[in-house]
Design an enzyme around this catalytic site. Structure first.
Site, PDB file in Angstrom:
ATOM      1  N   GLU A  45       0.853  -1.192   0.000  1.00 57.92           N
ATOM      2  CA  GLU A  45       0.000   0.000   0.000  1.00 57.92           C
ATOM      3  C   GLU A  45       0.887   1.240   0.000  1.00 57.92           C
ATOM      4  O   GLU A  45       1.912   1.282   0.681  1.00 57.92           O
ATOM      5  CB  GLU A  45      -0.910   0.013   1.240  1.00 57.92           C
ATOM      6  CG  GLU A  45      -1.820   1.229   1.264  1.00 57.92           C
ATOM      7  CD  GLU A  45      -2.825   1.246   2.423  1.00 57.92           C
ATOM      8  OE1 GLU A  45      -3.881   1.868   2.260  1.00 57.92           O
ATOM      9  OE2 GLU A  45      -2.544   0.638   3.479  1.00 57.92           O
ATOM     10  N   LYS A 116      -9.952   2.146  -2.745  1.00 51.63           N
ATOM     11  CA  LYS A 116     -10.240   1.711  -1.383  1.00 51.63           C
ATOM     12  C   LYS A 116     -11.667   2.091  -1.000  1.00 51.63           C
ATOM     13  O   LYS A 116     -12.067   3.251  -1.087  1.00 51.63           O
ATOM     14  CB  LYS A 116      -9.247   2.372  -0.421  1.00 51.63           C
ATOM     15  CG  LYS A 116      -9.247   1.834   0.990  1.00 51.63           C
ATOM     16  CD  LYS A 116      -8.114   2.505   1.762  1.00 51.63           C
ATOM     17  CE  LYS A 116      -7.768   1.827   3.049  1.00 51.63           C
ATOM     18  NZ  LYS A 116      -6.529   2.407   3.619  1.00 51.63           N
ATOM     19  N   CYS A 157      -6.078  -2.697   2.589  1.00 50.18           N
ATOM     20  CA  CYS A 157      -5.853  -2.427   4.005  1.00 50.18           C
ATOM     21  C   CYS A 157      -7.124  -2.500   4.865  1.00 50.18           C
ATOM     22  O   CYS A 157      -7.584  -3.571   5.197  1.00 50.18           O
ATOM     23  CB  CYS A 157      -5.140  -1.080   4.163  1.00 50.18           C
ATOM     24  SG  CYS A 157      -4.364  -0.881   5.791  1.00 50.18           S
TER      25      CYS A 157
END
Length: 280
Positions: A45, A116, A157
């Site tokens: 990331e 995301k 994440c």
């Protein structure tokens, strides 16, 4: 369909120099291809920039014509390998900034991009406070890719904490979910391995994470420990906290074995409950 796929997870140390970060990734990709001949390489990331709300806009680029995308495209093509390009801050429509994972095919084409979906907004007393929503916008799309007949879901994440998202990937037939991620020194020791094993166990698939290397001098200290968890929820490979390349041969026949031996998918009481994707 080839049953075994070789992956290389590149746990990279970052800096404030974007070009140096991307060039470091390029040299590690080159070395991994030379040494291990993987089918797919994953990056961490925010691998091209420092991780922090004050940096996202400054380091943001358009996709696919920005510098980082162009580099990843030519690396994938040159080495004829799939690259799950970690994430980069993306400059999107209407000046919005996204935390975005790009996926490149061995022909250098952009196969997919995942923005995301769940923004990292937390405040742990005596631990960490972070609010991605101060500068980032959330993505609204699920992202799956097909590699050699295997369906792979992409999350980033904080997305890993949301089991419904992983369930929907499982419902769509995914055999693996890849999460580029940067957990920190508060949540890492508590939940990093637990969440990967939980998602793998819930959905009987492989879970792959790639973290930046730990840099204790950085403002945001990443936990490291990039790993591959198998469908039995066993840790197959795991990195330490420094810069490291993790090589894993993923045997997709395990997915079917586990699903046949513990057939929870067909035993769900769909007359009583369901996790469903909403049409936008």
């Amino acid at each position: 369909i080839s049953i075994v796929m070789r992956l290389v997870l590149l746990q990279l140390r970052g800096s404030k120099d974007k070009v140096a970060n991307v060039q470091n990734a390029a040299s590690k990709i080159e070395a991994a291809v030379k040494e291990h001949q993987p089918r797919l390489i994953t990056l961490p990331e925010c691998f091209n920039a420092p991780y922090g709300t004050k940096y996202f806009r400054e380091y943001s680029e358009t996709i696919p014509d920005g510098y980082t995308s162009q580099q990843l495209s030519s690396l994938a093509k040159k080495h004829q390998v799939y690259i799950v390009g970690g994430t980069i801050p993306e400059l999107g429509e209407n000046d919005a900034i996204y935390n975005t994972c790009t996926v490149w095919s061995p022909t250098g084409d952009l196969l997919a991009k995942h923005r995301k979906m769940h923004l990292f907004d937390i405040d742990v007393k005596g631990g960490i406070r972070f609010k991605e929503s101060e500068t980032l916008s959330a993505g609204n799309d699920f992202t799956t890719i097909d590699v050699d007949g295997h369906k792979i879901g992409i999350g980033i994440c904080y997305d890993i904490r949301f089991e419904e998202m992983a369930r929907l990937y499982r419902n769509a037939g995914c055999e693996m979910i890849i999460y580029p991620a940067a957990f920190n020194m508060t949540t890492g020791p508590l939940h990093w391995e637990l969440l990967q094993r939980a998602r793998a166990n819930d959905n009987q698939l492989f879970v792959v994470t790639t973290s930046p290397a730990r840099d204790t001098s950085a403002e945001y200290v990443a936990y490291g420990h990039s790993m591959v968890v198998d469908p039995w929820a066993k840790v197959q490979q795991s990195a330490g906290d420094g810069e490291e390349s993790v090589v894993a041969d993923v045997d997709f026949s395990l997915v079917e074995q586990v699903r046949q031996q513990i057939p929870v998918f067909s035993q769900r009481r769909l007359d009583l409950y369901a996790t469903e994707k909403k049409s936008k």
